[in-house]
Design an enzyme around this catalytic site. Structure first.
Site, PDB file in Angstrom:
ATOM      1  N   HIS A 158       0.732  -1.113  -0.132  1.00 47.02           N
ATOM      2  CA  HIS A 158      -0.072  -0.014   0.024  1.00 47.02           C
ATOM      3  C   HIS A 158       0.900   1.448  -0.055  1.00 47.02           C
ATOM      4  CE1 HIS A 158       0.791   0.778   4.179  1.00 47.02           C
ATOM      5  NE2 HIS A 158       0.698  -0.430   4.450  1.00 47.02           N
ATOM      6  N   CYS A 211       2.900  -5.086   6.588  1.00 49.52           N
ATOM      7  CA  CYS A 211       2.846  -4.705   5.291  1.00 49.52           C
ATOM      8  C   CYS A 211       4.070  -4.263   4.662  1.00 49.52           C
ATOM      9  CB  CYS A 211       1.691  -3.692   5.019  1.00 49.52           C
ATOM     10  SG  CYS A 211      -0.017  -4.257   5.790  1.00 49.52           S
TER      11      CYS A 211
END
Length: 197
Positions: A157, A173
């Site tokens: 992301h 992440c």
């Protein structure tokens, strides 16, 4: 002799005071962050990605649906499209610690522009003061775009906090600058293969 000693002490004091001020400032900047990030003053030396081009063949059997390789050591993401006409290399943020790092093969299962964010149960346990939900916008820790992976809670992301790129700063992440995730988002499909090493 006494004057030299005084100057050395003053220099030492100045350096120690400056280091303390930088550390305090960095911690204060992190107070509103919704991702774990250690003392930035301790990681400044390693805020760098390795921009070494790689060939896809040692990592993938095929480029069907395109391929993303994330090297957590060099903090770099490599992308090859299906017909090999596009190769991209982006600096990334990576998980803060080894126990938050997952390696292996997965794939993109969903693409979301303007993602919303909720802390995982383990994040809530570590940080009960964090909000339960953050909608799309400048305060969202997922930035402008997110590629959801087949592993629960794992994403590639964007981030609005550009200080995180090139660092160990996430809860698991892989983060990119918003302009880079926007570009990657446009080139990937559901089914793009992903390998984290």
């Amino acid at each position: 002799m006494g004057n030299k000693s005084f100057n050395a002490l003053t220099r030492r004091g100045f350096l120690a005071g400056t280091a303390a001020a930088v550390g305090t400032s960095a911690m204060a900047q992190n107070a509103n962050s919704t991702e774990l990030e250690g003392d930035i003053s301790q990681t400044l030396r390693r805020n760098i990605s390795s921009f070494r081009s790689l060939d896809w063949r040692p990592y993938f059997d095929t480029l069907a649906n395109g391929a993303i390789l994330v090297d957590t050591e060099s903090r770099a993401l490599h992308f090859w499209n299906q017909d090999q006409s596009v190769y991209k290399l982006y600096p990334t943020s990576v998980p803060l610690t080894e126990d938050l790092t997952r390696r292996g093969r997965t794939e993109v299962i969903q693409k979301v522009e303007g993602p919303s964010w909720r802390p995982t149960p383990s994040m809530r346990e570590r940080n009960p003061e964090w909000p339960d939900f953050v909608g799309p916008g400048p305060d969202n820790p997922l930035g402008t775009h997110a590629l959801y992976l087949s592993w629960t809670y794992y994403r590639i992301h964007g981030t609005h906090d550009t200080r995180k790129i090139g660092r160990r700063s996430s809860n698991g992440c892989i983060g990119l600058y918003n302009e880079h995730i926007s570009e990657l988002f446009a080139m990937t499909t559901v089914g793009t293969q992903v390998l984290l090493i």
